[in-house]
Design an enzyme around this catalytic site. Sequence first.
Site, PDB file in Angstrom:
ATOM      1  N   PHE A 149       0.812  -1.224   0.000  1.00 28.69           N
ATOM      2  CA  PHE A 149       0.000   0.000   0.000  1.00 28.69           C
ATOM      3  C   PHE A 149       0.845   1.273   0.000  1.00 28.69           C
ATOM      4  O   PHE A 149       0.378   2.335  -0.405  1.00 28.69           O
ATOM      5  CB  PHE A 149      -0.952   0.015   1.212  1.00 28.69           C
ATOM      6  CG  PHE A 149      -0.295   0.450   2.500  1.00 28.69           C
ATOM      7  CD1 PHE A 149      -0.151   1.804   2.804  1.00 28.69           C
ATOM      8  CD2 PHE A 149       0.201  -0.478   3.411  1.00 28.69           C
ATOM      9  CE1 PHE A 149       0.469   2.219   3.981  1.00 28.69           C
ATOM     10  CE2 PHE A 149       0.823  -0.086   4.582  1.00 28.69           C
ATOM     11  CZ  PHE A 149       0.965   1.271   4.861  1.00 28.69           C
ATOM     12  N   GLU A 176      -4.960  -3.714  -1.905  1.00 31.32           N
ATOM     13  CA  GLU A 176      -6.411  -3.474  -1.878  1.00 31.32           C
ATOM     14  C   GLU A 176      -6.754  -2.214  -1.075  1.00 31.32           C
ATOM     15  O   GLU A 176      -7.876  -1.737  -1.088  1.00 31.32           O
ATOM     16  CB  GLU A 176      -7.146  -4.693  -1.311  1.00 31.32           C
ATOM     17  CG  GLU A 176      -6.826  -5.062   0.138  1.00 31.32           C
ATOM     18  CD  GLU A 176      -5.566  -5.925   0.289  1.00 31.32           C
ATOM     19  OE1 GLU A 176      -4.574  -5.714  -0.447  1.00 31.32           O
ATOM     20  OE2 GLU A 176      -5.571  -6.794   1.193  1.00 31.32           O
ATOM     21  N   SER A 226       5.353  -6.937   3.372  1.00 35.65           N
ATOM     22  CA  SER A 226       5.929  -7.240   4.689  1.00 35.65           C
ATOM     23  C   SER A 226       6.725  -8.544   4.627  1.00 35.65           C
ATOM     24  O   SER A 226       6.488  -9.393   3.761  1.00 35.65           O
ATOM     25  CB  SER A 226       4.809  -7.344   5.710  1.00 35.65           C
ATOM     26  OG  SER A 226       3.890  -8.331   5.290  1.00 35.65           O
ATOM     27  N   CYS A 281       9.385   1.849   3.521  1.00 36.03           N
ATOM     28  CA  CYS A 281      10.297   0.745   3.830  1.00 36.03           C
ATOM     29  C   CYS A 281      11.706   1.259   4.071  1.00 36.03           C
ATOM     30  O   CYS A 281      12.548   0.550   4.594  1.00 36.03           O
ATOM     31  CB  CYS A 281      10.306  -0.263   2.698  1.00 36.03           C
ATOM     32  SG  CYS A 281      10.900   0.469   1.186  1.00 36.03           S
ATOM     33  N   GLU A 379       8.934  -4.201  13.082  1.00 28.42           N
ATOM     34  CA  GLU A 379       8.777  -3.101  12.127  1.00 28.42           C
ATOM     35  C   GLU A 379       7.414  -2.472  12.437  1.00 28.42           C
ATOM     36  O   GLU A 379       6.364  -3.075  12.176  1.00 28.42           O
ATOM     37  CB  GLU A 379       8.786  -3.613  10.683  1.00 28.42           C
ATOM     38  CG  GLU A 379       8.638  -2.463   9.691  1.00 28.42           C
ATOM     39  CD  GLU A 379       8.398  -2.914   8.254  1.00 28.42           C
ATOM     40  OE1 GLU A 379       7.686  -3.899   8.024  1.00 28.42           O
ATOM     41  OE2 GLU A 379       8.900  -2.227   7.344  1.00 28.42           O
TER      42      GLU A 379
HETATM   43  P1  NAD Z   1       1.558  -6.593   3.029  1.00 23.90           P
HETATM   44  O1  NAD Z   1       2.593  -7.657   3.124  1.00 23.90           O
HETATM   45  O2  NAD Z   1       0.425  -6.624   3.992  1.00 23.90           O
HETATM   46  O3  NAD Z   1       0.857  -6.629   1.563  1.00 23.90           O
HETATM   47  C1  NAD Z   1       1.630  -6.614   0.388  1.00 23.90           C
HETATM   48  C2  NAD Z   1       0.833  -7.303  -0.716  1.00 23.90           C
HETATM   49  O4  NAD Z   1       0.598  -8.668  -0.360  1.00 23.90           O
HETATM   50  C3  NAD Z   1      -0.539  -6.684  -0.960  1.00 23.90           C
HETATM   51  O5  NAD Z   1      -0.791  -6.668  -2.342  1.00 23.90           O
HETATM   52  C4  NAD Z   1      -1.486  -7.612  -0.208  1.00 23.90           C
HETATM   53  O6  NAD Z   1      -2.768  -7.683  -0.803  1.00 23.90           O
HETATM   54  C5  NAD Z   1      -0.791  -8.958  -0.294  1.00 23.90           C
HETATM   55  N1  NAD Z   1      -1.002  -9.792   0.896  1.00 23.90           N
HETATM   56  C6  NAD Z   1      -1.223  -9.368   2.173  1.00 23.90           C
HETATM   57  N2  NAD Z   1      -1.325 -10.436   3.000  1.00 23.90           N
HETATM   58  C7  NAD Z   1      -1.160 -11.541   2.231  1.00 23.90           C
HETATM   59  C8  NAD Z   1      -1.145 -12.942   2.507  1.00 23.90           C
HETATM   60  N3  NAD Z   1      -1.330 -13.419   3.738  1.00 23.90           N
HETATM   61  N4  NAD Z   1      -0.951 -13.797   1.497  1.00 23.90           N
HETATM   62  C9  NAD Z   1      -0.752 -13.359   0.232  1.00 23.90           C
HETATM   63  N5  NAD Z   1      -0.758 -12.034  -0.085  1.00 23.90           N
HETATM   64  C10 NAD Z   1      -0.952 -11.136   0.894  1.00 23.90           C
HETATM   65  O7  NAD Z   1       2.308  -5.196   3.060  1.00 23.90           O
HETATM   66  P2  NAD Z   1       1.669  -3.731   3.154  1.00 23.90           P
HETATM   67  O8  NAD Z   1       1.128  -3.528   4.526  1.00 23.90           O
HETATM   68  O9  NAD Z   1       0.782  -3.474   2.003  1.00 23.90           O
HETATM   69  O10 NAD Z   1       2.979  -2.837   2.945  1.00 23.90           O
HETATM   70  C11 NAD Z   1       3.861  -2.501   3.975  1.00 23.90           C
HETATM   71  C12 NAD Z   1       5.040  -3.448   4.045  1.00 23.90           C
HETATM   72  O11 NAD Z   1       5.733  -3.457   2.793  1.00 23.90           O
HETATM   73  C13 NAD Z   1       6.065  -3.017   5.077  1.00 23.90           C
HETATM   74  O12 NAD Z   1       6.520  -4.165   5.738  1.00 23.90           O
HETATM   75  C14 NAD Z   1       7.174  -2.389   4.250  1.00 23.90           C
HETATM   76  O13 NAD Z   1       8.449  -2.409   4.842  1.00 23.90           O
HETATM   77  C15 NAD Z   1       7.133  -3.258   3.036  1.00 23.90           C
HETATM   78  N6  NAD Z   1       7.753  -2.587   1.908  1.00 23.90           N
HETATM   79  C16 NAD Z   1       8.982  -3.012   1.523  1.00 23.90           C
HETATM   80  C17 NAD Z   1       9.631  -2.383   0.482  1.00 23.90           C
HETATM   81  C18 NAD Z   1      10.976  -2.837   0.045  1.00 23.90           C
HETATM   82  O14 NAD Z   1      11.424  -2.384  -0.992  1.00 23.90           O
HETATM   83  N7  NAD Z   1      11.657  -3.715   0.754  1.00 23.90           N
HETATM   84  C19 NAD Z   1       9.011  -1.321  -0.188  1.00 23.90           C
HETATM   85  C20 NAD Z   1       7.742  -0.914   0.223  1.00 23.90           C
HETATM   86  C21 NAD Z   1       7.129  -1.568   1.284  1.00 23.90           C
END
Ligand code: NAD
Length: 492
Positions: A149, A176, A226, A281, A379
């Site tokens: 997101f 989403e 994440s 991130c 985090e």
């Molecule tokens: P998230 O892991 O909740 O979701 C990421 C994606 O995975 C979304 O499209 C979501 O719909 C999907 N998803 C969520 N839960 C899932 C599951 N159980 N099974 C399969 N798919 C699933 O992450 P978020 O809250 O949207 O974003 C924040 C996180 O992203 C933070 O941890 C941040 O550090 C990380 N991030 C990392 C980078 C990087 O380059 N390393 C960059 C941006 C964000």
Amino acid sequence: MKAITHWIGGKPWSGTAARTGDVHDPATGEVTGRVDFAERSEVDEAVAAARAAYPEWRDASLARRSSVLFAFRELLSARKDDLAEVITAEHGKVLDDAGGEVQRALEAVEFACGAPALLKGGFSGSASSGVDVHSAPHPLGVVGVISPFNFPAMVPLWFIPNALACGNAVVLKPSEKDPSAAQFLAELFAEAGLPAGVLTVLHGDKVAVDGLLEHPDVAAISFVGSTPVARYVYETGTRAGKRVQALGGAKNHMVVLPDADLDVAADAAVSAGFGSAGERCMAVSAVVAVGPVGDDLVARIAERVARLRVGDGRRGCDMGPLVTAAHRDKVLSYVEADEGAVLAVDGRGHAVDGAEGGFWLGPTLFDHVRPDMRLYRDEIFGPVLSVLRVDTYDEAVALVNANPYGNGAALFTASGAAARRFEADVEVGMVGINVPIPVPVGYYSFGGWKDSLFGDTHAYGPDGLHFFTRPKVVTTRWPTRSTVDLGFPRNT
Ligand code: NAD
């Protein structure tokens, strides 16, 4: 109420979704949209459309592919303020910050515009007598991009331009929580002349993700999110035989040595700790004060935090709300848990320029945080900055390196020798020297180490072209005479 649906075959999906999700304006708390969630049948439909579009795009000349990317670059540049508004309305980050996101996304597009120069392969004339050898990068097929997101435009654009430049068809599954930016990008690509089906947007949750991970016609997955989900995506995708790069979470440290300019360091800590409400991130979440600088540094940070304007991102504030009420409550739970750290600035009392129902939490500063506290271990991904104190440079580096994450780390110092040593000692993928958010420019690649990245290839830049292609090596001979020879071919 805005209806947000999939983009399949170059147009909005016309079916009826079995499940939907609410999309909020985080600054008011109101539900502003409803997004369709894909079931397996929609995943199949989306991948089939991408699969059907792939051969024509694979065979399109480099000139045609890059002209579409150039056209997209022009459109995105002209519409960057509109896209920033779309981002702010669903993510909550302030407009200026959303504009910065679009600007950094443009860098990745511009790199891909020049991809033909990097997709040349190699040629060796007369590698053996009368034999020439050449190699060329070939696309993978249909590739999936799953994004978080916090950068709803930039992260998809870390991958899509390179994937397209290499001749792949892309299925994007955006977050989403703020899905409209992906729609905006899909429409812009269509306007730029990308053939229908080459870019698909599939909305949804775990069902959509699992569908892509297990689909036999999806060749590769680029994931950002994440760490627990990144690990799951990497393991599930590779088990299904796919190429996977999965970028995970972070805990980024900023080490401040006694010789650092403390005003510069305090400015950096506040900017990198509270920009985008800490939902980056590459946000700095742990400041490590070395030697005697702790009290002075904390005082300077606190003084700056008090002056931050928190509010609706459309009102020229410094910091906006958190993305959802559930996420705000989770971040708040860290502020409320009394683990023994000193609460130097309590964000709960921060005056807010915005609607009462917004998902607010002001900037919060904890001092004397210890490595065993959840405050440090997790985090938090919110406006909560921790200051830890150590006596020496070696202790600081040991602390950073003991952390399971390895995305970015910054050192603030006036010593070139210390900086050089830090670069060698620290176990992270991106290092900043007096730079708190060392996100590489678009012609390098972005990625962390350890639990911040699963796979071996970083995002965008040269690594992106490597990820989205597979090499083919061709050995050629035009014989004028030949004999039977059962020996293993020798090069002569
Ligand atoms: P998230 O892991 O909740 O979701 C990421 C994606 O995975 C979304 O499209 C979501 O719909 C999907 N998803 C969520 N839960 C899932 C599951 N159980 N099974 C399969 N798919 C699933 O992450 P978020 O809250 O949207 O974003 C924040 C996180 O992203 C933070 O941890 C941040 O550090 C990380 N991030 C990392 C980078 C990087 O380059 N390393 C960059 C941006 C964000």
